[in-house]
Every structure is written in C-alpha cells, then in structure tokens.
Design a protein around this motif. Structure first.
Motif, PDB file in Angstrom:
ATOM      1  N   SER A 169     -22.611   1.139  -2.087  1.00 47.15           N
ATOM      2  CA  SER A 169     -23.589   1.019  -3.173  1.00 47.15           C
ATOM      3  C   SER A 169     -24.927   1.582  -2.734  1.00 47.15           C
ATOM      4  CB  SER A 169     -23.759  -0.446  -3.588  1.00 47.15           C
ATOM      5  OG  SER A 169     -24.249  -1.222  -2.498  1.00 47.15           O
ATOM      6  N   LEU A 170     -25.745   1.922  -3.719  1.00 46.07           N
ATOM      7  CA  LEU A 170     -27.122   2.366  -3.490  1.00 46.07           C
ATOM      8  C   LEU A 170     -28.057   1.344  -4.106  1.00 46.07           C
ATOM      9  CD1 LEU A 170     -25.305   5.090  -3.657  1.00 46.07           C
ATOM     10  CD2 LEU A 170     -27.524   6.237  -3.943  1.00 46.07           C
ATOM     11  N   GLN A 171     -29.065   0.956  -3.370  1.00 44.65           N
ATOM     12  CA  GLN A 171     -30.017  -0.020  -3.901  1.00 44.65           C
ATOM     13  C   GLN A 171     -30.805   0.603  -5.039  1.00 44.65           C
ATOM     14  OE1 GLN A 171     -31.956  -2.944  -1.234  1.00 44.65           O
ATOM     15  NE2 GLN A 171     -33.878  -2.024  -1.888  1.00 44.65           N
ATOM     16  N   ARG A 172     -31.105  -0.238  -6.049  1.00 41.88           N
ATOM     17  CA  ARG A 172     -31.782   0.265  -7.240  1.00 41.88           C
ATOM     18  C   ARG A 172     -33.305   0.251  -7.101  1.00 41.88           C
ATOM     19  NH1 ARG A 172     -28.599   3.249  -9.903  1.00 41.88           N
ATOM     20  NH2 ARG A 172     -29.847   2.929 -11.777  1.00 41.88           N
ATOM     21  N   ALA A 173     -33.806   0.143  -5.890  1.00 42.31           N
ATOM     22  CA  ALA A 173     -35.247   0.200  -5.647  1.00 42.31           C
ATOM     23  C   ALA A 173     -35.476   0.682  -4.223  1.00 42.31           C
ATOM     24  CB  ALA A 173     -35.893  -1.168  -5.844  1.00 42.31           C
ATOM     25  N   THR A 174     -36.636   1.237  -3.973  1.00 40.93           N
ATOM     26  CA  THR A 174     -36.947   1.696  -2.617  1.00 40.93           C
ATOM     27  C   THR A 174     -37.173   0.508  -1.694  1.00 40.93           C
ATOM     28  OG1 THR A 174     -39.329   1.753  -3.005  1.00 40.93           O
ATOM     29  CG2 THR A 174     -38.063   3.735  -3.578  1.00 40.93           C
ATOM     30  N   GLY A 175     -37.101   0.755  -0.421  1.00 40.91           N
ATOM     31  CA  GLY A 175     -37.333  -0.314   0.543  1.00 40.91           C
ATOM     32  C   GLY A 175     -38.727  -0.896   0.429  1.00 40.91           C
TER      33      GLY A 175
END
Length: 284
Positions: free
Chosen positions: A228-234
């Motif tokens: 998965s890819l996170q839906r917000a930056t770190g």
C-alpha cells in the motif's frame, strides 16, 4: 507488585499472560462493593414488604371506614329521631342517652379509622420513596462492581499479539504505575516502510514486485511486493505537521511512506525492526 510469567526473548502467543499485578487490593474493593449491594438488596426487599403491609392495612382500613360510616349514619339518624321525640316525651332520657352514646362512639371510631388510613397512606408514600432511593443505590453499586471487576481484570496483562518479548523493563517484585512501559512485543510479521520521494511514485502501484536487499545479508535478494501507499506525506502525518504561518514558500520534495511485504518465508533469517534495507520496485 509484579509477578512475571515470561522471560526476555521468549516467544508468546496472543492471549498469553505476560505478568500479573498483586490483585488483593482489587479483590477486597470488589468484595466490599458486593457486600454493599447485598445489603441494599435486602433493604429493597424490606421496603417491598413495608409497601405491601401498609397497602394491605390501607385497604382493610378503607373497608372498615365504609362499614363504620354505614353504622354511623344509622346511629346519627337514630339519635336525631330520639332527640326530636324526647321533646314530646315519647322517648325517655335513658333511651336518648343510649342513642347519643352509640353515635359518639361510632363517630370517634370513624375518625380513628380515618387517621389510621391516613397514616397507612403516608407510610406507603414514604416506603415508595425509600424504594426508589434504594433502587438508585443498587444501580450505582452495580456500576461500581462492574468497574471493580474491570480493575481486577487489569491485574493480568495479556499478550495482544504473537511475537517475541523485547525491551523488558520490569522485574519480579517491582511496583508499577499507570501508563508505565513494561516491555515490547516484536511481532513475527515483518514488513518494510520505504520513504520514497514523491517524484518517484508516479508509476508505483499496489501489487508490484519488489527486490529487497538487507545489509545483514548482502548476498541475498529477498522477494516482496508493494502492499500500500500512504495517502499523506510523512511530514503531513507527523505528530506536529509543519505550517507555513509567515507566508514564505520554499518548495521541498516530500517523501511518502510505501508499505512493502515479503513474498517468501523469512523465518530462517534474523530480520528485526530498524534494520537498513534497500528496496527496488519493478514498475515494468
């Protein structure tokens, strides 16, 4: 005071008891609440009995009042008639006194029965109020017992997941405080969080194959895939995200966390959280 059920680096399963806090204080608190509840329930039963007894007395007194009222009305009419006839000498003084005495006696009895019923009705209302007060007390005690049981259950600390004990800071016989860290459980499930630049993720999709290099095993290439890819930056999902409060703008390339999971059995390798890895995503 703590009683340990585990050792350092011990494998545990979800639901295993890790440690136990001395439960005696919590057991005593629970027993005290339960004793108060039993006492309150006994008082509630007594109040029910009082209501029933006073209700029965009120009903009986009501019937007695009706009976006395019937006889009183008859005695009143008899006395009134004798009083009128005595003026003409038809009824003697002794007969008049007798009817008067009967009337006065029944009237006193009637008033006494009314007072008795009034007292019974007041007692009923008082018992009902007391019963409602006790019922409220019982509800509060039941809630406190639930809380005491919950506190008692907290004296046993269970493993929330499968894994291995690590970073244990508590020893047998220690005293612990609320929210004090006691140990960590390293899960058997291991994955990688790779912080890619936002400019690198244009063609990255879930399910793509990944080649993983771990510094501990430089000659081994592990197989994985994008989960998965996170839906917000770190930066945006951090505890204190940066805010541009002064109006100035400097473009900074952001990084977005990508979760990568292993697609092969890694149980024979010592792969632990915090290790350095180099993942390569196959986008074609």
């Amino acid at each position: 005071m703590v009683k340990l059920h585990i050792k350092d680096n011990q494998e545990v399963k979800k639901g295993d008891i890790l440690l136990e806090i001395d439960p005696n204080d919590y057991i005593v608190a629970l027993e005290q609440k339960e004793a108060k509840l039993l006492e309150a329930k006994a008082q509630l039963n007594a109040s029910h009995n009082d209501i029933q007894e006073n209700t029965s007395l009120s009903n009986k007194t009501g019937k007695d009042i009706s009976s006395v009222k019937t006889r009183l009305d008859f005695a009143k009419r008899t006395y009134g008639r004798d009083l009128m006839l005595s003026k003409d000498g038809i009824v003697s003084k002794e007969e008049l006194d007798s009817s008067k005495t009967a009337y006065n006696s029944l009237n006193a009895n009637y008033l006494a029965e009314q007072e008795k019923k009034k007292a019974a009705d007041i007692a009923i209302q008082s018992s009902i109020a007391k019963r409602q007060e006790i019922e409220a007390l019982i509800k509060r005690l039941e809630s406190e017992i639930d809380e005491a049981k919950l506190n008692l259950s907290y004296t046993k600390i269970y493993a929330p997941q499968d894994g291995k004990i690590s970073a244990r800071t508590v020893e047998e016989g220690n005293y612990v405080q609320v929210a004090q860290p006691l140990m960590s459980i390293v899960s058997d499930e291991v994955w990688i969080v790779a912080n890619y630049k936002e400019t690198q993720l244009g063609q990255v999709r879930e399910g793509q194959d990944v080649t993983i290099k771990i510094d501990t095993y430089p000659k081994k290439r592990f197989k994985g895939k994008v989960d998965s890819l996170q839906r917000a930056t770190g930066a945006k999902s951090s505890l204190f995200p940066p805010e541009n409060a002064v109006g100035s703008y400097v473009k900074i390339v952001q990084r977005i966390p990508v979760k990568i999971i292993f697609c092969e059995d890694i149980s024979g390798y010592n792969i632990a959280p915090g290790m350095s890895v180099v993942p390569k995503i196959k986008i074609r």
